[in-house]
Scaffold this motif. Structure first.
Motif, PDB file in Angstrom:
ATOM      1  N   SER B   6      37.672  39.029  27.888  1.00  0.00           N
ATOM      2  CA  SER B   6      38.555  38.836  29.042  1.00  0.00           C
ATOM      3  C   SER B   6      39.597  39.947  29.108  1.00  0.00           C
ATOM      4  CB  SER B   6      39.239  37.473  28.943  1.00  0.00           C
ATOM      5  OG  SER B   6      39.876  37.347  27.697  1.00  0.00           O
ATOM      6  N   VAL B   7      40.083  40.387  27.951  1.00  0.00           N
ATOM      7  CA  VAL B   7      41.102  41.441  27.946  1.00  0.00           C
ATOM      8  C   VAL B   7      40.475  42.796  28.268  1.00  0.00           C
ATOM      9  CG1 VAL B   7      42.857  42.595  26.557  1.00  0.00           C
ATOM     10  CG2 VAL B   7      42.527  40.145  26.336  1.00  0.00           C
ATOM     11  N   LEU B   8      39.227  43.009  27.798  1.00  0.00           N
ATOM     12  CA  LEU B   8      38.549  44.267  28.124  1.00  0.00           C
ATOM     13  C   LEU B   8      38.328  44.365  29.628  1.00  0.00           C
ATOM     14  CD1 LEU B   8      35.812  44.600  25.327  1.00  0.00           C
ATOM     15  CD2 LEU B   8      38.233  45.156  25.246  1.00  0.00           C
ATOM     16  N   ILE B   9      37.874  43.272  30.220  1.00  0.00           N
ATOM     17  CA  ILE B   9      37.639  43.277  31.670  1.00  0.00           C
ATOM     18  C   ILE B   9      38.960  43.467  32.412  1.00  0.00           C
ATOM     19  CG2 ILE B   9      36.936  41.843  33.630  1.00  0.00           C
ATOM     20  CD1 ILE B   9      34.842  40.593  31.723  1.00  0.00           C
ATOM     21  N   PHE B  10      39.976  42.763  31.944  1.00  0.00           N
ATOM     22  CA  PHE B  10      41.280  42.883  32.593  1.00  0.00           C
ATOM     23  C   PHE B  10      41.767  44.328  32.608  1.00  0.00           C
ATOM     24  CE2 PHE B  10      45.913  43.018  31.445  1.00  0.00           C
ATOM     25  CZ  PHE B  10      46.352  43.101  32.750  1.00  0.00           C
ATOM     26  N   THR B  11      41.818  44.955  31.424  1.00  0.00           N
ATOM     27  CA  THR B  11      42.435  46.286  31.377  1.00  0.00           C
ATOM     28  C   THR B  11      41.583  47.326  32.092  1.00  0.00           C
ATOM     29  OG1 THR B  11      41.497  46.687  29.184  1.00  0.00           O
ATOM     30  CG2 THR B  11      43.746  45.852  29.265  1.00  0.00           C
ATOM     31  N   THR B  12      40.250  47.193  32.033  1.00  0.00           N
ATOM     32  CA  THR B  12      39.430  48.203  32.705  1.00  0.00           C
ATOM     33  C   THR B  12      39.408  47.986  34.215  1.00  0.00           C
ATOM     34  OG1 THR B  12      37.493  46.861  32.211  1.00  0.00           O
ATOM     35  CG2 THR B  12      37.926  48.698  30.753  1.00  0.00           C
ATOM     36  N   SER B  13      39.203  46.734  34.629  1.00  0.00           N
ATOM     37  CA  SER B  13      39.081  46.455  36.063  1.00  0.00           C
ATOM     38  C   SER B  13      40.415  46.651  36.774  1.00  0.00           C
ATOM     39  CB  SER B  13      38.565  45.026  36.248  1.00  0.00           C
ATOM     40  OG  SER B  13      38.680  44.629  37.582  1.00  0.00           O
ATOM     41  N   ALA B  14      41.476  46.050  36.233  1.00  0.00           N
ATOM     42  CA  ALA B  14      42.783  46.222  36.875  1.00  0.00           C
ATOM     43  C   ALA B  14      43.210  47.683  36.802  1.00  0.00           C
ATOM     44  CB  ALA B  14      43.821  45.315  36.212  1.00  0.00           C
ATOM     45  N   GLY B  15      42.906  48.348  35.677  1.00  0.00           N
ATOM     46  CA  GLY B  15      43.260  49.765  35.547  1.00  0.00           C
ATOM     47  C   GLY B  15      42.615  50.590  36.646  1.00  0.00           C
ATOM     48  N   ALA B  16      41.318  50.360  36.891  1.00  0.00           N
ATOM     49  CA  ALA B  16      40.616  51.096  37.949  1.00  0.00           C
ATOM     50  C   ALA B  16      41.204  50.751  39.314  1.00  0.00           C
ATOM     51  CB  ALA B  16      39.126  50.781  37.900  1.00  0.00           C
ATOM     52  N   GLY B  17      41.527  49.471  39.508  1.00  0.00           N
ATOM     53  CA  GLY B  17      42.107  49.029  40.782  1.00  0.00           C
ATOM     54  C   GLY B  17      43.434  49.718  41.053  1.00  0.00           C
ATOM     55  N   TYR B  18      44.307  49.762  40.035  1.00  0.00           N
ATOM     56  CA  TYR B  18      45.604  50.423  40.222  1.00  0.00           C
ATOM     57  C   TYR B  18      45.425  51.921  40.433  1.00  0.00           C
ATOM     58  CZ  TYR B  18      48.141  46.162  39.133  1.00  0.00           C
ATOM     59  OH  TYR B  18      48.642  44.902  39.186  1.00  0.00           O
ATOM     60  N   GLY B  19      44.451  52.505  39.751  1.00  0.00           N
ATOM     61  CA  GLY B  19      44.180  53.930  39.943  1.00  0.00           C
ATOM     62  C   GLY B  19      43.745  54.219  41.368  1.00  0.00           C
ATOM     63  N   LEU B  20      42.832  53.386  41.864  1.00  0.00           N
ATOM     64  CA  LEU B  20      42.351  53.556  43.241  1.00  0.00           C
ATOM     65  C   LEU B  20      43.499  53.381  44.233  1.00  0.00           C
ATOM     66  CD1 LEU B  20      40.138  53.873  45.354  1.00  0.00           C
ATOM     67  CD2 LEU B  20      39.562  51.462  45.050  1.00  0.00           C
ATOM     68  N   LEU B  21      44.295  52.329  44.007  1.00  0.00           N
ATOM     69  CA  LEU B  21      45.446  52.077  44.889  1.00  0.00           C
ATOM     70  C   LEU B  21      46.365  53.302  44.901  1.00  0.00           C
ATOM     71  CD1 LEU B  21      47.239  50.074  46.521  1.00  0.00           C
ATOM     72  CD2 LEU B  21      48.264  49.399  44.348  1.00  0.00           C
ATOM     73  N   ALA B  49      40.975  43.778  44.992  1.00  0.00           N
ATOM     74  CA  ALA B  49      39.988  42.874  44.392  1.00  0.00           C
ATOM     75  C   ALA B  49      39.830  43.174  42.905  1.00  0.00           C
ATOM     76  CB  ALA B  49      38.642  43.007  45.109  1.00  0.00           C
ATOM     77  N   LEU B  50      39.728  44.452  42.562  1.00  0.00           N
ATOM     78  CA  LEU B  50      39.594  44.820  41.150  1.00  0.00           C
ATOM     79  C   LEU B  50      40.817  44.360  40.357  1.00  0.00           C
ATOM     80  CD1 LEU B  50      38.129  48.418  41.457  1.00  0.00           C
ATOM     81  CD2 LEU B  50      37.005  46.450  40.409  1.00  0.00           C
ATOM     82  N   ILE B  51      41.988  44.554  40.954  1.00  0.00           N
ATOM     83  CA  ILE B  51      43.224  44.146  40.284  1.00  0.00           C
ATOM     84  C   ILE B  51      43.224  42.630  40.088  1.00  0.00           C
ATOM     85  CG2 ILE B  51      45.724  43.932  40.589  1.00  0.00           C
ATOM     86  CD1 ILE B  51      45.557  46.661  42.120  1.00  0.00           C
ATOM     87  N   THR B  52      42.867  41.909  41.139  1.00  0.00           N
ATOM     88  CA  THR B  52      42.929  40.453  41.068  1.00  0.00           C
ATOM     89  C   THR B  52      41.887  39.897  40.099  1.00  0.00           C
ATOM     90  OG1 THR B  52      43.628  40.532  43.359  1.00  0.00           O
ATOM     91  CG2 THR B  52      42.995  38.376  42.503  1.00  0.00           C
ATOM     92  N   ILE B  53      40.679  40.462  40.121  1.00  0.00           N
ATOM     93  CA  ILE B  53      39.664  40.025  39.160  1.00  0.00           C
ATOM     94  C   ILE B  53      40.178  40.243  37.734  1.00  0.00           C
ATOM     95  CG2 ILE B  53      37.381  40.603  38.189  1.00  0.00           C
ATOM     96  CD1 ILE B  53      36.515  41.259  41.080  1.00  0.00           C
ATOM     97  N   GLY B  54      40.794  41.413  37.532  1.00  0.00           N
ATOM     98  CA  GLY B  54      41.331  41.721  36.206  1.00  0.00           C
ATOM     99  C   GLY B  54      42.395  40.729  35.790  1.00  0.00           C
ATOM    100  N   LEU B  55      43.346  40.478  36.685  1.00  0.00           N
ATOM    101  CA  LEU B  55      44.438  39.574  36.340  1.00  0.00           C
ATOM    102  C   LEU B  55      43.910  38.167  36.074  1.00  0.00           C
ATOM    103  CD1 LEU B  55      47.233  40.740  38.822  1.00  0.00           C
ATOM    104  CD2 LEU B  55      47.148  41.097  36.354  1.00  0.00           C
TER     105      LEU B  55
END
Ligand code: SF4
Ligand code: SF4
Lengths: 246, 312
Positions: B6-21, B49-55
């Motif tokens: 869950s933490v791996l998905i969070f940091t990678t997915s939200a990280g990509a989302g914030y990068g894109l934003l 969506a990536l950020i929210t999935i991560g969170l």
């Protein structure tokens, strides 16, 4: 509030005598017994009688073999929360569930607000916090806060369960902030030390080191050698002794 | 440290989302965007969506997810709390931008919101990195380099996603491809320094310090349990040396080398961009996941000094 108090009125803690701990685990089981029954929810176990038992315990006893200039022999080593003065286990907590009490320095987790993120256990260098998988919150030594101030139990029981249970008297409880307390005195007398001071959390609990062999060897007065009087009786006994041991 | 999925998905997915934003709003604020209201809106939605999935995924490893709101309260001392606050705050400008683009409103306030969203993205990812970097118990995390790497990888994955979305909307020939290439090289450089640093130091804490019973000659003869306990499972997770070396190679390959090659091909050839960017993104995602897994699995916790480890 997860900011640390600037100072605490008391520094309640344990003093553990490594010289006389025999590793019997009585403190471990009585800790579990008390803390699974009273405060908050039971300390859960998984597969307790099966092949892969695990569970939340607040006090554990390791056994080490030490062979160096300091000490040579087996050392039983109880390890629980040391109620540090400046621990990050409190400040990292995002919810305020982990806190240090200003009145007596006890570090506690509020089981009603802890979200079970486990970050505090990552911040503890002593491995003193254990996550309770059933209750979903972090568990740790409470210094039996529900005993030491509990006026509904007999006075002699108002000490932590581990201290009460120890059959050798290897554990003591008291105010380590007060230099006149019995615990502080024994620390001063025996060169008590804090665990892993190099790390810098300023642990309150103290350990009394195993006594060195040289400290311990009793000094026995040398016995006077009996003088031989040369009497007939003595000769008779000497002859009997020789004859019988042939 | 145990790598919780869950933490791996969070940091990678939200990280990509914030990068894109971050890149999306910066490009818009710079006035050089080729996006339409709709393409901006959908790209922004992908980021959110990536950020929210991560969170959401990060709440799965909580013992009490229903109490997660309490984590916003301790921002004075806790980086985890600060991260939560920053993440929540970033939704405000990002949400307003989505609304404005949906309503096709172009006003001066858009640039302000762009900047706020970009700052929010940086601060949130910085806080994520600081959660780890602030833990003195783990030498592989307790470095200034760690938040920098989190930011660099977030920027890299975000740039790649922006490039992909641009291609999907037929926006080509922009400078975003150079940006992505620069991010890839920068992040790879930081990761190389990171590995050199963690391999180069032995760990400053010893079992002798932890136990206080003299140097050398200390051996654990009886652990305090019959089977591994929580502390050992969580803090004592270890990846074998040979395994780690192989995974590091894969990480460099998938996360940096392969996407760089595809992007170079994109610049040099006339192949359809999507044909190159889709595999590049998939490779990078796998590589990023391996990177995050290793970040945990290679981290050693000082509490293991009580369990027979000599140094940490
Ligand atoms: S021993 Fe660990 S849990 Fe206890 S106060 Fe110190 S750092 Fe916190
Ligand atoms: S597990 Fe509970 S007490 Fe520990 S940091 Fe998280 S919320 Fe705070």
């Amino acid at each position: 509030m997860t900011c640390l108090p600037d100072s605490t009125d008391k520094k309640l803690g344990l003093v553990i005598d490594l010289d006389i701990c025999v590793g019997c685990q009585a403190c471990v089981t009585s800790c579990k017994e008390w803390n699974t029954g009273g405060y908050s929810a039971p300390l859960s176990d998984h597969d307790p009688y099966g092949a892969d038992p695990s569970g939340a315990w607040l006090n554990r006893v390791h056994s080490y073999e030490v062979d160096n200039a300091h000490w040579s022999g087996t050392v039983h080593f109880p390890r629980s929360c040391l109620h540090c003065e400046t621990p990050d286990c409190v400040t990292v907590c995002p919810t305020g569930a982990s806190y240090k009490r200003a009145e007596d320095g006890i570090v506690l987790v509020n089981p009603d607000t802890c979200i079970g993120c486990k970050l505090c256990s990552w911040a503890c260098p002593y491995g003193a916090r254990e996550y309770d998988h059933d209750h979903g919150v972090m568990k740790k030594c409470t210094l039996c806060v529900d005993r030491i101030y509990n006026e509904t139990i007999p006075e002699e029981d108002r000490i932590p369960a581990c201290v009460r249970a120890c059959p050798t008297g290897a554990r003591a409880f008291g105010d380590l902030g007060d230099p006149d307390s019995a615990v502080s005195q024994s620390v001063a007398e025996r060169d008590g030390f804090g665990l892993f001071e190099e790390f810098g959390y300023k642990p309150v609990n103290r350990y009394l080191p195993p006594r060195k062999g040289s400290d311990r060897a009793p000094t026995v007065a040398t016995e006077e050698a009996p003088t031989n009087t040369g009497s007939a009786m003595e000769k008779l006994f000497a002859w009997a002794d020789r004859a019988l041991s042939r | 440290m145990h790598p919780a999925y869950s933490v791996l998905i969070f940091t990678t997915s939200a990280g990509a989302g914030y990068g894109l934003l971050f890149w999306l709003v910066l490009v818009e604020a710079s006035g050089r965007t080729s996006h339409t209201h709709w393409s901006f809106f959908f790209t922004l939605m992908l980021a959110l969506a990536l950020i929210t999935i991560g969170l959401l995924s990060s709440t799965f490893h909580l013992g009490h997810p229903e109490r997660a709101w309490r984590a916003f309260s301790q921002w004075r001392s806790s980086w985890l709390s600060r991260e939560g606050v920053a993440a929540l705050a970033t939704y405000v400008p990002a949400g307003l931008l989505a609304l404005l683009s949906l309503l096709k409103i172009d006003s001066g306030v858009v640039v302000l919101l762009d900047l706020l969203a970009a700052i929010g993205a940086v601060v949130t990812v910085w806080c994520t990195g600081m959660i780890y970097a602030s833990l003195r118990t783990i030498r592989q995390w307790n470095m200034r380099l760690v938040p920098a790497i989190y930011l660099a990888l977030s920027a890299t994955s975000g740039a790649l996603l922006l490039e992909l979305m641009n291609a999907a909307y037929g926006i080509t020939g922009g400078w975003e491809v150079w940006l992505t290439l620069a991010c890839l090289q920068g992040a790879q450089g930081l990761k190389r320094i990171y590995f050199r640093r963690i391999d180069g130091e032995a760990g400053r804490y010893t079992a002798a310090m932890a136990l206080g019973m003299g140097e050398n000659g200390i051996r654990q003869i009886d652990p305090p349990h019959t089977r591994p306990n929580y502390v050992m499972r969580e803090m004592g997770y270890e990846v074998g040396r040979r395994h780690a070396v192989r995974l590091r190679r894969w990480m460099h390959m998938y996360l940096f080398v392969v996407p760089t090659m595809w992007l170079a091909l994109l610049v040099l050839s006339n192949l359809p961009p999507l044909l190159l960017l889709v595999p590049a993104t998939i490779f990078a995602a796998v590589g990023l996941f391996v990177e995050r897994w290793l970040f945990f699995a290679e981290a050693e916790h000082v509490s293991m000094l009580y369990y027979g480890k000599d140094r940490a």
